[in-house]
Write a protein that holds these residues in place. Sequence first.
Motif, PDB file in Angstrom:
ATOM      1  N   ALA A 142       0.828  -1.195   0.000  1.00 49.92           N
ATOM      2  CA  ALA A 142       0.000   0.000   0.000  1.00 49.92           C
ATOM      3  C   ALA A 142       0.866   1.250   0.000  1.00 49.92           C
ATOM      4  N   MET A 143       1.849   1.293   0.899  1.00 47.11           N
ATOM      5  CA  MET A 143       2.733   2.453   0.988  1.00 47.11           C
ATOM      6  C   MET A 143       3.826   2.176   2.002  1.00 47.11           C
ATOM      7  N   ASP A 144       4.870   2.976   1.937  1.00 42.67           N
ATOM      8  CA  ASP A 144       5.855   3.100   3.001  1.00 42.67           C
ATOM      9  C   ASP A 144       5.614   4.472   3.600  1.00 42.67           C
ATOM     10  N   TYR A 145       5.950   4.628   4.881  1.00 42.87           N
ATOM     11  CA  TYR A 145       5.784   5.939   5.512  1.00 42.87           C
ATOM     12  C   TYR A 145       6.889   6.180   6.519  1.00 42.87           C
ATOM     13  N   SER A 146       7.408   7.395   6.528  1.00 41.53           N
ATOM     14  CA  SER A 146       8.298   7.860   7.566  1.00 41.53           C
ATOM     15  C   SER A 146       8.248   9.386   7.583  1.00 41.53           C
ATOM     16  N   PHE A 147       9.170   9.998   8.295  1.00 36.48           N
ATOM     17  CA  PHE A 147       9.179  11.455   8.364  1.00 36.48           C
ATOM     18  C   PHE A 147      10.604  11.948   8.531  1.00 36.48           C
ATOM     19  N   ILE A 148      10.766  13.235   8.205  1.00 37.72           N
ATOM     20  CA  ILE A 148      12.039  13.919   8.370  1.00 37.72           C
ATOM     21  C   ILE A 148      11.744  15.219   9.109  1.00 37.72           C
ATOM     22  N   ASN A 149      12.482  15.514  10.158  1.00 39.30           N
ATOM     23  CA  ASN A 149      12.356  16.798  10.847  1.00 39.30           C
ATOM     24  C   ASN A 149      13.477  17.711  10.370  1.00 39.30           C
ATOM     25  N   MET A 150      13.082  18.885   9.875  1.00 37.53           N
ATOM     26  CA  MET A 150      14.063  19.846   9.380  1.00 37.53           C
ATOM     27  C   MET A 150      13.718  21.233   9.897  1.00 37.53           C
ATOM     28  N   GLU A 151      14.461  21.709  10.878  1.00 37.64           N
ATOM     29  CA  GLU A 151      14.332  23.073  11.393  1.00 37.64           C
ATOM     30  C   GLU A 151      12.876  23.478  11.641  1.00 37.64           C
ATOM     31  N   GLY A 152      12.161  22.705  12.432  1.00 38.21           N
ATOM     32  CA  GLY A 152      10.792  23.049  12.786  1.00 38.21           C
ATOM     33  C   GLY A 152       9.742  22.598  11.794  1.00 38.21           C
ATOM     34  N   THR A 153      10.150  21.982  10.730  1.00 30.06           N
ATOM     35  CA  THR A 153       9.210  21.485   9.734  1.00 30.06           C
ATOM     36  C   THR A 153       9.293  19.969   9.684  1.00 30.06           C
ATOM     37  N   THR A 154       8.163  19.323   9.720  1.00 32.69           N
ATOM     38  CA  THR A 154       8.113  17.880   9.560  1.00 32.69           C
ATOM     39  C   THR A 154       7.685  17.579   8.134  1.00 32.69           C
ATOM     40  N   VAL A 155       8.487  16.787   7.452  1.00 32.52           N
ATOM     41  CA  VAL A 155       8.152  16.341   6.098  1.00 32.52           C
ATOM     42  C   VAL A 155       7.741  14.878   6.210  1.00 32.52           C
ATOM     43  N   HIS A 156       6.500  14.597   5.850  1.00 29.41           N
ATOM     44  CA  HIS A 156       5.987  13.230   5.845  1.00 29.41           C
ATOM     45  C   HIS A 156       6.378  12.613   4.503  1.00 29.41           C
ATOM     46  N   VAL A 157       7.044  11.468   4.547  1.00 28.92           N
ATOM     47  CA  VAL A 157       7.595  10.839   3.354  1.00 28.92           C
ATOM     48  C   VAL A 157       6.852   9.535   3.098  1.00 28.92           C
ATOM     49  N   TYR A 158       6.304   9.404   1.892  1.00 32.61           N
ATOM     50  CA  TYR A 158       5.541   8.218   1.514  1.00 32.61           C
ATOM     51  C   TYR A 158       6.156   7.567   0.289  1.00 32.61           C
ATOM     52  N   GLY A 159       6.163   6.255   0.262  1.00 40.39           N
ATOM     53  CA  GLY A 159       6.584   5.506  -0.914  1.00 40.39           C
ATOM     54  C   GLY A 159       5.377   4.864  -1.564  1.00 40.39           C
ATOM     55  N   MET A 160       5.219   5.108  -2.852  1.00 41.88           N
ATOM     56  CA  MET A 160       4.106   4.517  -3.609  1.00 41.88           C
ATOM     57  C   MET A 160       4.439   3.093  -4.017  1.00 41.88           C
ATOM     58  N   PRO A 161       3.435   2.225  -4.119  1.00 42.28           N
ATOM     59  CA  PRO A 161       3.697   0.890  -4.645  1.00 42.28           C
ATOM     60  C   PRO A 161       4.050   0.967  -6.131  1.00 42.28           C
ATOM     61  N   GLY A 162       4.961   0.096  -6.560  1.00 44.04           N
ATOM     62  CA  GLY A 162       5.412   0.126  -7.947  1.00 44.04           C
ATOM     63  C   GLY A 162       4.627  -0.743  -8.901  1.00 44.04           C
ATOM     64  N   GLN A 163       3.910  -1.738  -8.378  1.00 40.49           N
ATOM     65  CA  GLN A 163       3.180  -2.645  -9.263  1.00 40.49           C
ATOM     66  C   GLN A 163       1.899  -2.009  -9.784  1.00 40.49           C
ATOM     67  N   ASP A 164       1.596  -2.286 -11.041  1.00 35.06           N
ATOM     68  CA  ASP A 164       0.388  -1.735 -11.660  1.00 35.06           C
ATOM     69  C   ASP A 164      -0.884  -2.169 -10.946  1.00 35.06           C
ATOM     70  N   ARG A 165      -0.905  -3.377 -10.405  1.00 32.13           N
ATOM     71  CA  ARG A 165      -2.116  -3.867  -9.725  1.00 32.13           C
ATOM     72  C   ARG A 165      -2.435  -3.069  -8.468  1.00 32.13           C
ATOM     73  N   LEU A 166      -1.461  -2.288  -7.977  1.00 32.60           N
ATOM     74  CA  LEU A 166      -1.679  -1.469  -6.787  1.00 32.60           C
ATOM     75  C   LEU A 166      -1.733   0.023  -7.126  1.00 32.60           C
ATOM     76  N   ALA A 167      -1.928   0.325  -8.401  1.00 36.18           N
ATOM     77  CA  ALA A 167      -1.922   1.718  -8.859  1.00 36.18           C
ATOM     78  C   ALA A 167      -3.008   2.575  -8.210  1.00 36.18           C
ATOM     79  N   PHE A 168      -4.077   1.970  -7.739  1.00 36.16           N
ATOM     80  CA  PHE A 168      -5.145   2.752  -7.113  1.00 36.16           C
ATOM     81  C   PHE A 168      -4.641   3.526  -5.887  1.00 36.16           C
TER      82      PHE A 168
END
Length: 128
Positions: free
Chosen positions: A44-70
């Motif tokens: 479905a996805m990967d998820y993590s975050f990065i904290n940079m000087e008071g800003t949180t960046v939420h990082v997501y990885g999309m699935p690569g297979q076409d069957r999970l394109a939704f």
Amino acid sequence: MINYNKLLFAGPFGAGKTTAIRAISNSAPISTGPEGEKTTTTVAMDYSFINMEGTTVHVYGMPGQDRLAFMRGILMEGAIGAILLLDAAQPSLNDDLQSWLKSLAALSPGPPIVIGLPKPNLHPPPSL
């Protein structure tokens, strides 16, 4: 006040999305891959975050297979940008590039896209 942003990693199966997220994140990514013999597939996805000087960046990885394109459209919503990883060692590199750029543009034409080419040492460099 803390600002929240969403950054996506996109690309075909095996391009290195989960590895990239693991490398830049403040914590181990949460992955929704299957249990058992094959543990490197993002379902479905990967998820993590990065904290940079008071800003949180939420990082997501999309699935690569076409069957999970939704899942891609769901994840793309609200993104500030995407990093498109394409395996430089694959002979289908140019086709993968065209296909993913069209797919991402159809999902959301606004956010900028940066292209990364992991594994350049395994294949001659592609023509720009």
